[in-house]
Design a protein around this motif. Structure first.
Motif, PDB file in Angstrom:
ATOM      1  N   ARG A 132       0.851  -1.196  -0.623  1.00  0.00           N
ATOM      2  CA  ARG A 132      -0.110   0.348   0.222  1.00  0.00           C
ATOM      3  C   ARG A 132       0.713   1.184   0.107  1.00  0.00           C
ATOM      4  N   LEU A 133       1.814   1.128  -0.569  1.00  0.00           N
ATOM      5  CA  LEU A 133       2.417   2.712  -1.477  1.00  0.00           C
ATOM      6  C   LEU A 133       2.116   3.363  -2.192  1.00  0.00           C
ATOM      7  N   ALA A 134       1.993   4.582  -2.352  1.00  0.00           N
ATOM      8  CA  ALA A 134       0.675   5.968  -2.507  1.00  0.00           C
ATOM      9  C   ALA A 134       2.510   5.992  -3.848  1.00  0.00           C
ATOM     10  N   GLU A 135       2.578   7.506  -5.315  1.00  0.00           N
ATOM     11  CA  GLU A 135       3.124   7.608  -5.212  1.00  0.00           C
ATOM     12  C   GLU A 135       3.664   9.027  -5.007  1.00  0.00           C
ATOM     13  N   PRO A 136       4.717   9.163  -4.765  1.00  0.00           N
ATOM     14  CA  PRO A 136       6.117   8.668  -5.556  1.00  0.00           C
ATOM     15  C   PRO A 136       7.245   7.532  -4.611  1.00  0.00           C
ATOM     16  N   ASP A 137       6.460   7.314  -4.078  1.00  0.00           N
ATOM     17  CA  ASP A 137       7.176   6.685  -2.789  1.00  0.00           C
ATOM     18  C   ASP A 137       7.186   5.052  -3.396  1.00  0.00           C
ATOM     19  N   GLN A 138       6.377   4.860  -4.134  1.00  0.00           N
ATOM     20  CA  GLN A 138       6.412   3.332  -4.804  1.00  0.00           C
ATOM     21  C   GLN A 138       7.329   3.677  -5.650  1.00  0.00           C
ATOM     22  N   THR A 139       7.937   4.413  -7.057  1.00  0.00           N
ATOM     23  CA  THR A 139       8.692   4.633  -8.028  1.00  0.00           C
ATOM     24  C   THR A 139       9.453   4.487  -6.862  1.00  0.00           C
ATOM     25  N   ASP A 140      10.125   5.001  -5.687  1.00  0.00           N
ATOM     26  CA  ASP A 140      11.400   5.130  -4.937  1.00  0.00           C
ATOM     27  C   ASP A 140      11.336   3.496  -4.340  1.00  0.00           C
ATOM     28  N   ALA A 141      10.519   2.922  -4.164  1.00  0.00           N
ATOM     29  CA  ALA A 141      10.983   2.041  -3.171  1.00  0.00           C
ATOM     30  C   ALA A 141      10.611   0.445  -4.611  1.00  0.00           C
ATOM     31  N   VAL A 142      10.228   0.494  -5.939  1.00  0.00           N
ATOM     32  CA  VAL A 142      10.699  -0.364  -6.833  1.00  0.00           C
ATOM     33  C   VAL A 142      11.825   0.408  -7.070  1.00  0.00           C
ATOM     34  N   ARG A 143      12.458   1.373  -7.272  1.00  0.00           N
ATOM     35  CA  ARG A 143      13.715   1.379  -7.616  1.00  0.00           C
ATOM     36  C   ARG A 143      15.264   0.626  -6.372  1.00  0.00           C
ATOM     37  N   MET A 144      14.840   1.053  -5.002  1.00  0.00           N
ATOM     38  CA  MET A 144      15.593   0.435  -4.005  1.00  0.00           C
ATOM     39  C   MET A 144      15.614  -1.256  -4.013  1.00  0.00           C
ATOM     40  N   MET A 145      14.149  -1.557  -4.097  1.00  0.00           N
ATOM     41  CA  MET A 145      13.905  -3.008  -4.045  1.00  0.00           C
ATOM     42  C   MET A 145      14.890  -3.667  -5.563  1.00  0.00           C
ATOM     43  N   HIS A 146      14.909  -3.001  -6.879  1.00  0.00           N
ATOM     44  CA  HIS A 146      15.351  -3.430  -7.428  1.00  0.00           C
ATOM     45  C   HIS A 146      17.173  -3.407  -7.431  1.00  0.00           C
ATOM     46  N   SER A 147      17.231  -2.338  -6.368  1.00  0.00           N
ATOM     47  CA  SER A 147      18.625  -1.486  -6.339  1.00  0.00           C
ATOM     48  C   SER A 147      18.926  -2.785  -5.814  1.00  0.00           C
ATOM     49  N   TRP A 186       7.357   2.381   5.979  1.00  0.00           N
ATOM     50  CA  TRP A 186       7.585   3.303   4.951  1.00  0.00           C
ATOM     51  C   TRP A 186       8.173   4.112   5.637  1.00  0.00           C
ATOM     52  N   PRO A 187       9.318   5.084   5.276  1.00  0.00           N
ATOM     53  CA  PRO A 187       9.091   6.028   6.193  1.00  0.00           C
ATOM     54  C   PRO A 187       9.226   7.664   5.734  1.00  0.00           C
ATOM     55  N   SER A 188       8.428   7.945   6.155  1.00  0.00           N
ATOM     56  CA  SER A 188       7.932   9.474   6.035  1.00  0.00           C
ATOM     57  C   SER A 188       8.618  10.504   5.125  1.00  0.00           C
ATOM     58  N   ARG A 189       8.285  12.494   4.924  1.00  0.00           N
ATOM     59  CA  ARG A 189       9.257  13.062   4.340  1.00  0.00           C
ATOM     60  C   ARG A 189       8.814  13.868   5.549  1.00  0.00           C
TER      61      ARG A 189
ATOM     62  N   THR B 167      12.676  11.737 -10.558  1.00  0.00           N
ATOM     63  CA  THR B 167      14.027  12.105 -10.689  1.00  0.00           C
ATOM     64  C   THR B 167      14.872  10.877 -10.134  1.00  0.00           C
ATOM     65  N   THR B 168      16.361  10.624 -10.357  1.00  0.00           N
ATOM     66  CA  THR B 168      16.745   9.321  -9.535  1.00  0.00           C
ATOM     67  C   THR B 168      17.268  10.224  -8.258  1.00  0.00           C
ATOM     68  N   ASP B 169      18.145  11.116  -7.862  1.00  0.00           N
ATOM     69  CA  ASP B 169      18.040  12.014  -7.053  1.00  0.00           C
ATOM     70  C   ASP B 169      17.322  11.743  -5.572  1.00  0.00           C
ATOM     71  N   ASP B 170      15.615  11.935  -6.225  1.00  0.00           N
ATOM     72  CA  ASP B 170      14.774  11.937  -5.556  1.00  0.00           C
ATOM     73  C   ASP B 170      14.844  10.363  -4.764  1.00  0.00           C
ATOM     74  N   SER B 171      15.036   9.750  -5.595  1.00  0.00           N
ATOM     75  CA  SER B 171      13.966   8.143  -5.110  1.00  0.00           C
ATOM     76  C   SER B 171      15.855   8.020  -4.899  1.00  0.00           C
ATOM     77  N   TRP B 172      16.758   8.594  -5.013  1.00  0.00           N
ATOM     78  CA  TRP B 172      17.929   7.928  -4.245  1.00  0.00           C
ATOM     79  C   TRP B 172      18.573   8.300  -2.396  1.00  0.00           C
ATOM     80  N   THR B 173      17.426   9.780  -2.307  1.00  0.00           N
ATOM     81  CA  THR B 173      17.139  10.197  -1.189  1.00  0.00           C
ATOM     82  C   THR B 173      16.716   9.782   0.189  1.00  0.00           C
ATOM     83  N   ARG B 174      15.495   8.896  -1.179  1.00  0.00           N
ATOM     84  CA  ARG B 174      14.434   8.183  -0.252  1.00  0.00           C
ATOM     85  C   ARG B 174      14.628   6.555  -0.178  1.00  0.00           C
TER      86      ARG B 174
END
Lengths: 189, 189
Positions: A132-147, A186-189, B167-174
């Motif tokens: 249950r993650l909303a954007e843009p957290d979802q994109t960030d999470a996808v990128r972190m997972m894949h990384s 997932w941490p909030s901003r 942006t990848t910068d934002d995803s990186w920070t998160r």
DNA sequence: GGTAGTAGCCTAGCCCTCCTAGGCAAACGA
DNA sequence: TCGTTTGCCTAGGAGGGCTAGGCTACTACC
């Protein structure tokens, strides 16, 4: 004289197998020609050039991996799905080191969009539905997972973890636990 | 005739710069020889072979990166240290793509142990002091951190994140926020 | 300051890979 | 059965990796 019956598909498959055996960097047009009992120049009837061959291996690998991940994901959700995805990914990379290495080639945008990499990305995103993650957290999470997956697998392969006695399997399990924990919270901003 | 004054160190540095410009795969003994106005065969007086050259680039890069990380880490602790480490790592990889790619070569165990990779591992572990993790969690966390950094940086470079507008910068920070969160609250078995 | 030894560069040459041009023959469709 | 296409061939050039063997510039030592 009899024809060897070479097709692009047979060529790509043989190249992928060769890559797993001797490494992508040693997959040459000449070696492939020898494998088919044919002169290297003949393969340029089927292939544009050597890079073309490597791209084809990458596309094959992406498709195979997407299939495996899809099969692993069927009927699962939440952490169960995360672990199944991750294991399918890592298992593929370990069983097919050459294919996995070939996947890291820099595809041009159109080719990448037409590849199974898109399916792969969609499935990654599908896992996050359970969290249950909303954007843009979802994109960030996808990128972190894949990384995390890619990083772990490639460091494991190049021996980046060798200096510590702990088995990589155990670290892998715990890394997935940790990933599940952050995704759940997932941490909030 | 006058001598070119080639030494292994000058050779390695020039090769590293060449790698950043044209990519490691295009760093050839012949190209390097041209750069020094010398015949390619002459370089085999200084180098064992082409692989030897690539290993030297990798060792140089590892040492440079360890220096940068050490400087970034000085006087910091906790999340502050984590972020400084991560940024030093990512910045190096982006400023020196060729050197970074060269670092991924598979070093044999003795060479790896004698390299700056060891210093690097020690510093990674030092960061975790702020998070109070006992073994074997500490090793697992080190591996997860390194995986995340390496995975993110290499996916970013090969364009794995291009299909999403964020942006990848934002995803990186998160991602670093998330990493800090798990390290602060590492799941128990 | 002459000279022996070595360090630094050379040429020649081999093998490999990539790739192009042009040719011929097998398979196939009309 | 007769083109046409398809699949393979030979020949050859360009360039990288590497070895063997030779010449020369520098260094160190008597």
């Amino acid at each position: 004289m009899a024809r060897a019956g070479v097709t692009v598909d047979r060529l790509t498959l043989a190249a992928a197998e060769l890559a797993d055996e001797v490494g992508v960097e040693n997959v040459t047009v000449a070696a492939l020609a020898r494998h088919f009992g044919v002169k290297d120049a003949s393969l340029y009837f089927h292939l544009k050039n050597a890079r073309d061959l490597r791209v084809r291996i990458a596309l094959l690998a992406l498709a195979e991996l997407a299939d495996r991940v899809a099969a692993a994901l069927a009927g699962r959700a939440g952490k169960d799905a995360l672990v199944a995805f991750a294991n399918a990914y890592r298992d593929y990379a370990r069983q097919h080191p050459g294919r996995y290495a070939a996947m890291q080639i820099d595809l041009d945008p159109e080719t990448a969009m037409a590849s199974a990499g898109v399916r792969h990305a969609e499935m990654t995103r599908a896992i996050l539905r359970g969290y249950r993650l909303a954007e843009p957290d979802q994109t960030d999470a996808v990128r972190m997972m894949h990384s995390t997956f890619h990083g772990f697998v490639s460091l494991e392969k190049t021996g980046g973890f060798r200096h510590t006695p702990r088995t990589t399997d155990d670290s892998w399990t715990r890394t997935l636990d940790a990933l599940d924990a952050v995704l759940s919270n997932w941490p909030s901003r």
